[in-house]
Motif scaffolding. Structure first.
Motif, PDB file in Angstrom:
ATOM      1  N   SER A  82     -13.114 -14.423 -50.559  1.00 17.20           N
ATOM      2  CA  SER A  82     -13.964 -15.135 -51.504  1.00 17.20           C
ATOM      3  C   SER A  82     -13.269 -15.139 -52.859  1.00 17.20           C
ATOM      4  N   SER A  83     -13.927 -15.675 -53.866  1.00 19.95           N
ATOM      5  CA  SER A  83     -13.295 -15.772 -55.184  1.00 19.95           C
ATOM      6  C   SER A  83     -13.076 -14.408 -55.825  1.00 19.95           C
ATOM      7  N   ASP A  84     -13.844 -13.389 -55.422  1.00 21.33           N
ATOM      8  CA  ASP A  84     -13.723 -12.080 -56.063  1.00 21.33           C
ATOM      9  C   ASP A  84     -13.431 -10.927 -55.096  1.00 21.33           C
ATOM     10  N   GLU A  85     -13.444 -11.195 -53.785  1.00 22.10           N
ATOM     11  CA  GLU A  85     -13.303 -10.085 -52.841  1.00 22.10           C
ATOM     12  C   GLU A  85     -12.657 -10.546 -51.537  1.00 22.10           C
ATOM     13  N   ILE A  86     -11.936  -9.614 -50.926  1.00 22.50           N
ATOM     14  CA  ILE A  86     -11.439  -9.804 -49.560  1.00 22.50           C
ATOM     15  C   ILE A  86     -12.187  -8.814 -48.682  1.00 22.50           C
ATOM     16  N   TYR A  87     -12.817  -9.326 -47.641  1.00 20.45           N
ATOM     17  CA  TYR A  87     -13.612  -8.452 -46.768  1.00 20.45           C
ATOM     18  C   TYR A  87     -13.121  -8.590 -45.334  1.00 20.45           C
ATOM     19  N   ILE A  88     -12.789  -7.460 -44.732  1.00 20.68           N
ATOM     20  CA  ILE A  88     -12.330  -7.445 -43.340  1.00 20.68           C
ATOM     21  C   ILE A  88     -13.276  -6.564 -42.524  1.00 20.68           C
TER      22      ILE A  88
ATOM     23  N   SER B 287      -0.387  -2.245 -58.991  1.00 18.73           N
ATOM     24  CA  SER B 287      -0.292  -3.527 -59.705  1.00 18.73           C
ATOM     25  C   SER B 287       0.620  -4.541 -59.023  1.00 18.73           C
ATOM     26  N   PRO B 288       1.815  -4.153 -58.520  1.00 22.77           N
ATOM     27  CA  PRO B 288       2.664  -5.160 -57.866  1.00 22.77           C
ATOM     28  C   PRO B 288       2.009  -5.799 -56.648  1.00 22.77           C
ATOM     29  N   LEU B 289       1.182  -5.001 -55.926  1.00 20.79           N
ATOM     30  CA  LEU B 289       0.517  -5.537 -54.737  1.00 20.79           C
ATOM     31  C   LEU B 289      -0.727  -6.329 -55.097  1.00 20.79           C
ATOM     32  N   LEU B 290      -1.308  -6.028 -56.273  1.00 22.17           N
ATOM     33  CA  LEU B 290      -2.498  -6.756 -56.698  1.00 22.17           C
ATOM     34  C   LEU B 290      -2.201  -8.242 -56.860  1.00 22.17           C
ATOM     35  N   LYS B 291      -0.981  -8.550 -57.283  1.00 20.14           N
ATOM     36  CA  LYS B 291      -0.595  -9.955 -57.455  1.00 20.14           C
ATOM     37  C   LYS B 291      -0.635 -10.710 -56.113  1.00 20.14           C
ATOM     38  N   ALA B 292      -0.375  -9.986 -55.011  1.00 20.37           N
ATOM     39  CA  ALA B 292      -0.338 -10.633 -53.696  1.00 20.37           C
ATOM     40  C   ALA B 292      -1.720 -11.021 -53.195  1.00 20.37           C
ATOM     41  N   VAL B 293      -2.774 -10.374 -53.737  1.00 18.99           N
ATOM     42  CA  VAL B 293      -4.138 -10.684 -53.284  1.00 18.99           C
ATOM     43  C   VAL B 293      -4.986 -11.277 -54.400  1.00 18.99           C
ATOM     44  N   GLY B 294      -4.409 -11.442 -55.590  1.00 18.63           N
ATOM     45  CA  GLY B 294      -5.167 -11.973 -56.724  1.00 18.63           C
ATOM     46  C   GLY B 294      -5.474 -13.452 -56.570  1.00 18.63           C
TER      47      GLY B 294
ATOM     48  N   ILE C 260     -13.367  -2.968 -44.568  1.00 19.50           N
ATOM     49  CA  ILE C 260     -12.571  -2.708 -45.760  1.00 19.50           C
ATOM     50  C   ILE C 260     -12.735  -3.883 -46.712  1.00 19.50           C
ATOM     51  N   SER C 261     -12.842  -3.591 -47.995  1.00 17.59           N
ATOM     52  CA  SER C 261     -12.972  -4.636 -48.999  1.00 17.59           C
ATOM     53  C   SER C 261     -11.978  -4.381 -50.133  1.00 17.59           C
ATOM     54  N   ILE C 262     -11.472  -5.462 -50.693  1.00 15.26           N
ATOM     55  CA  ILE C 262     -10.524  -5.384 -51.798  1.00 15.26           C
ATOM     56  C   ILE C 262     -11.037  -6.266 -52.926  1.00 15.26           C
ATOM     57  N   ASP C 263     -11.211  -5.654 -54.096  1.00 13.41           N
ATOM     58  CA  ASP C 263     -11.599  -6.424 -55.272  1.00 13.41           C
ATOM     59  C   ASP C 263     -10.367  -7.169 -55.777  1.00 13.41           C
ATOM     60  N   ARG C 264     -10.402  -8.469 -55.782  1.00 12.46           N
ATOM     61  CA  ARG C 264      -9.222  -9.274 -56.109  1.00 12.46           C
ATOM     62  C   ARG C 264      -8.883  -9.242 -57.599  1.00 12.46           C
ATOM     63  N   GLU C 265      -9.813  -8.785 -58.404  1.00  7.81           N
ATOM     64  CA  GLU C 265      -9.545  -8.712 -59.844  1.00  7.81           C
ATOM     65  C   GLU C 265      -9.055  -7.341 -60.269  1.00  7.81           C
ATOM     66  N   THR C 266      -9.738  -6.283 -59.790  1.00  7.36           N
ATOM     67  CA  THR C 266      -9.386  -4.929 -60.224  1.00  7.36           C
ATOM     68  C   THR C 266      -8.439  -4.216 -59.254  1.00  7.36           C
ATOM     69  N   GLY C 267      -8.392  -4.662 -57.995  1.00 11.92           N
ATOM     70  CA  GLY C 267      -7.549  -3.996 -57.009  1.00 11.92           C
ATOM     71  C   GLY C 267      -8.194  -2.773 -56.370  1.00 11.92           C
ATOM     72  N   LYS C 268      -9.478  -2.569 -56.607  1.00 15.49           N
ATOM     73  CA  LYS C 268     -10.157  -1.435 -55.982  1.00 15.49           C
ATOM     74  C   LYS C 268     -10.338  -1.706 -54.484  1.00 15.49           C
ATOM     75  N   VAL C 269      -9.950  -0.727 -53.684  1.00 13.55           N
ATOM     76  CA  VAL C 269     -10.033  -0.860 -52.224  1.00 13.55           C
ATOM     77  C   VAL C 269     -11.063   0.140 -51.715  1.00 13.55           C
ATOM     78  N   GLU C 270     -12.017  -0.323 -50.945  1.00 15.18           N
ATOM     79  CA  GLU C 270     -13.031   0.543 -50.341  1.00 15.18           C
ATOM     80  C   GLU C 270     -13.045   0.325 -48.839  1.00 15.18           C
ATOM     81  N   THR C 271     -13.225   1.413 -48.120  1.00 17.70           N
ATOM     82  CA  THR C 271     -13.319   1.317 -46.664  1.00 17.70           C
ATOM     83  C   THR C 271     -14.380   2.283 -46.160  1.00 17.70           C
ATOM     84  N   GLU C 272     -15.026   1.880 -45.095  1.00 15.29           N
ATOM     85  CA  GLU C 272     -16.061   2.718 -44.490  1.00 15.29           C
ATOM     86  C   GLU C 272     -15.911   2.672 -42.978  1.00 15.29           C
ATOM     87  N   ARG C 273     -16.041   3.837 -42.382  1.00 15.84           N
ATOM     88  CA  ARG C 273     -15.920   3.954 -40.932  1.00 15.84           C
ATOM     89  C   ARG C 273     -17.099   4.766 -40.416  1.00 15.84           C
TER      90      ARG C 273
END
Length: 219
Positions: A115-121, A74-81, A132-145
């Motif tokens: 974007s308004s709902d996601e960070i995609y790298i 949660s504390p880090l979610l604020k940094a990407v929200g 890697i993607s980060i949901d800016r609302e829920t904080g769910k992080v997904e990565t695929e290699r």
């Protein structure tokens, strides 16, 4: 008297020419073996991958994919929200450090699309891909290699695909060493051509063959 003078001049010219030829032969041999030593491993790599690239359709690549997910604290979610949109922005250092520890993915300094709902790298690399993607609302992080294997990795190194600036510099230095190797080899051929009658026919054949193939079979 005149014939004696001419004979003496000819001897002087010959004596002067011999040391000059010996000097250039020594220099050319030295530059030739140094450049060949620098080129050796790289030339083998590029020769082998040239073959594998030419037969890429016959060489099957088995792709392996690893997918992982985690929950951003949660504390880090604020940094990407938020819902602002950005292009080419990097993650905050604290978020990047947490991802490196939780998912073993190094995103420090990498930029992504916000974007308004996601960070995609996107993190393409030789022989594979990653994101890697980060949901800016829920904080769910997904990565695929994903990885397509060693041959695909070497093929991408051959092309310099997603290999980074250091590899790009290596290719430039390697290309320069190959030019020196080829030019000194050509000059050595010229200096020894008088004793080797097949020299220039072989050189001409090496020039004409690819030219004819290009003109006749490539349209």
């Amino acid at each position: 008297m005149e014939s004696a003078v001419r004979s003496h001049d000819n001897k002087l010219q010959k004596n002067g020419a011999a040391p000059s030829r010996a000097f250039w032969l020594k220099q050319l041999h030295q530059w030739h073996w140094i450049s060949s030593a620098l080129c050796l491993v790289g030339m083998l790599l590029f020769a082998v991958t040239g073959f594998t690239l030419n037969h890429a359709g016959q060489i099957e690549a088995q792709t392996t994919t690893v997918h992982r997910s985690a929950q951003l604290p949660s504390p880090l979610l604020k940094a990407v929200g938020g819902d602002d949109e950005r292009k080419g922005a990097a993650l905050p250092a604290a978020v990047a450090d947490w991802i490196a520890g939780a998912l073993d993915v190094d995103v420090a300094g990498r930029t992504g699309d916000w974007s308004s709902d996601e960070i995609y790298i996107s993190m393409p690399r030789p022989g594979g891909d990653a994101w890697i993607s980060i949901d800016r609302e829920t904080g769910k992080v997904e990565t695929e290699r994903s990885s397509r294997g060693v041959i695909a990795y070497l093929n991408d190194l051959h092309k310099g695909r997603h290999a980074g600036p250091a590899w790009g510099w290596f290719i430039d230095v390697f290309a320069l060493a190959c030019v020196i190797f080829s030019v000194t080899g050509l000059l050595l051929l010229k200096m020894h051509a008088a004793q080797r009658g097949a020299t220039w026919p072989l050189v001409a054949f090496g020039l004409v063959l690819p030219l004819l193939l290009a003109l006749i079979f490539i349209h």
